[in-house]
Enzyme design. Structure first.
Site, PDB file in Angstrom:
ATOM      1  N   ASN A   6       0.847  -0.961   0.276  1.00 28.65           N
ATOM      2  CA  ASN A   6       0.001   0.096  -0.108  1.00 28.65           C
ATOM      3  C   ASN A   6       0.722   1.407  -0.318  1.00 28.65           C
ATOM      4  O   ASN A   6       1.621   1.214   0.723  1.00 28.65           O
ATOM      5  CB  ASN A   6      -0.994  -0.003   1.258  1.00 28.65           C
ATOM      6  CG  ASN A   6      -1.918   1.326   1.724  1.00 28.65           C
ATOM      7  OD1 ASN A   6      -1.340   2.116   1.224  1.00 28.65           O
ATOM      8  ND2 ASN A   6      -2.982   0.811   1.920  1.00 28.65           N
ATOM      9  N   HIS A   9       0.850   6.206   1.600  1.00 35.99           N
ATOM     10  CA  HIS A   9       1.572   7.540   2.327  1.00 35.99           C
ATOM     11  C   HIS A   9       2.731   7.581   1.868  1.00 35.99           C
ATOM     12  O   HIS A   9       3.296   8.779   2.360  1.00 35.99           O
ATOM     13  CB  HIS A   9       2.258   6.718   3.762  1.00 35.99           C
ATOM     14  CG  HIS A   9       1.229   6.197   4.994  1.00 35.99           C
ATOM     15  ND1 HIS A   9       0.004   7.283   4.772  1.00 35.99           N
ATOM     16  CD2 HIS A   9       0.459   5.015   5.121  1.00 35.99           C
ATOM     17  CE1 HIS A   9      -1.177   6.837   5.451  1.00 35.99           C
ATOM     18  NE2 HIS A   9      -0.755   6.223   5.909  1.00 35.99           N
ATOM     19  N   ARG A  44      -9.443   7.680  -0.169  1.00 34.66           N
ATOM     20  CA  ARG A  44     -11.001   8.142   0.370  1.00 34.66           C
ATOM     21  C   ARG A  44     -10.994   9.376  -0.324  1.00 34.66           C
ATOM     22  O   ARG A  44     -10.943  10.044  -1.252  1.00 34.66           O
ATOM     23  CB  ARG A  44      -9.757   8.862   1.795  1.00 34.66           C
ATOM     24  CG  ARG A  44      -8.928   7.753   2.109  1.00 34.66           C
ATOM     25  CD  ARG A  44      -8.519   8.501   3.144  1.00 34.66           C
ATOM     26  NE  ARG A  44      -9.728   8.801   4.268  1.00 34.66           N
ATOM     27  CZ  ARG A  44      -8.786   8.238   5.300  1.00 34.66           C
ATOM     28  NH1 ARG A  44      -8.850   6.341   5.675  1.00 34.66           N
ATOM     29  NH2 ARG A  44     -10.239   8.153   6.004  1.00 34.66           N
ATOM     30  N   GLU A 152     -10.817  -9.087   4.379  1.00 37.00           N
ATOM     31  CA  GLU A 152      -9.538  -8.929   4.362  1.00 37.00           C
ATOM     32  C   GLU A 152      -9.582  -9.028   6.040  1.00 37.00           C
ATOM     33  O   GLU A 152     -10.672  -8.284   6.617  1.00 37.00           O
ATOM     34  CB  GLU A 152      -9.199  -7.791   3.290  1.00 37.00           C
ATOM     35  CG  GLU A 152      -7.853  -7.440   4.430  1.00 37.00           C
ATOM     36  CD  GLU A 152      -7.029  -6.086   3.469  1.00 37.00           C
ATOM     37  OE1 GLU A 152      -7.344  -6.031   2.332  1.00 37.00           O
ATOM     38  OE2 GLU A 152      -6.214  -5.507   4.313  1.00 37.00           O
TER      39      GLU A 152
END
Ligand code: PXP
Length: 256
Positions: A6, A9, A44, A152
């Site tokens: 992922n 960030h 998001r 998940e």
């Protein structure tokens, strides 16, 4: 075990200055060179890190698969369907949260209805679906009834366990939930809060076939570079089954 990295960030650092660097697309390429089986991003609603443009560029650039995390809101599913990633993971989303705080509340009729609509649209487009849930039998039963392709399992409680006793309890919960989900015909993924120090017992659970790991890898990348950080995680994950005598057995400290 598939390792999905992922890279949210990387975009978080870029957004700290609202500039053009560091570029998550470059990060994805380095993650692939380091051995990632796929790239995960969470688009998001507040676009606090990864932008729609990032997602579109990632789709055109990466050679592995994209796992797009979104909420089940209609406009997020519209976006996901338009982009056409390999997989979509549906996650709960709350504007105030620092990160995803728990699994989907599948006990709620309203949430289940919204998920059912989203899953149908994803299935119609041939996009694999996964539901981010707490490692509970009830949530797994709902996910199976909703005919998701995968679940998940939220590993946050395990990762945040304060004592080794708490972590062992959570690991047992994850082990049982992963067996139960597998028995219900669901593919089993896991993620959230996994680090170089705590990943081994989870990566050794035999029914888990995919891990999604972000913050810890991007943090290490600041010091080692992303390709090396992914390679280090890959090495640990691949060796995990041979480091744990019995599935679920706790090993600590974890070296590699
Ligand atoms: N899985 C899901 C569903 C997530 O929302 C996140 C965080 O965005 C992760 C995995 C990765 O968690 P972490 O960044 O703590 O590794």
């Amino acid at each position: 075990m598939r390792l999905y990295i992922n890279i949210d960030h990387v975009a978080t650092v870029r957004q700290a200055r609202r500039t053009i660097e560091p570029d998550p697309v470059r990060a994805a390429v380095l993650a692939e060179l380091g051995g990632a089986d796929g790239i995960t991003v969470h688009h998001r609603i507040d676009i606090r890190h990864v932008s729609p443009r990032d997602v579109e560029l990632l789709m055109r650039t990466i050679r592995t698969g994209l796992n797009l995390e979104v909420s089940s809101r209609e406009r997020m599913i519209d976006f996901a369907v338009g982009v056409g990633p390999m997989a979509v993971t549906l996650v709960p989303e709350n504007r105030q949260e620092v990160t995803t705080e728990g699994g989907l509340d599948l006990g709620s009729d309203e949430v289940r209805q919204s998920i059912a609509t989203a899953l149908k649209r994803l299935a119609d487009e041939g996009i694999r679906s996964s539901l981010f849930i707490d490692p509970d039998y009830e949530a797994i039963d709902h996910a199976a009834e909703l005919r998701a392709d995968a679940v998940e399992l939220h590993t946050g409680e395990y990762a945040n366990g304060l004592t080794s006793h708490d972590r062992e309890d959570e690991l047992t919960r994850l082990a049982r939930a992963s067996e139960y989900a597998h028995g219900a015909g669901l593919a089993v993924h896991a993620g959230h809060g996994l680090t170089y120090e705590n990943v081994v017992p989870v990566a050794a659970l035999p029914r888990i076939e995919e891990l999604n790991i972000g913050h810890s890898v991007v943090s290490r990348a600041i010091f080692t570079g992303l390709e090396q950080a992914v390679r280090d995680m890959r090495t640990i994950v691949d060796a995990a089954p041979s480091r744990v005598a019995r599935p679920g057995e706790w090993v600590h400290p974890i070296g590699y």
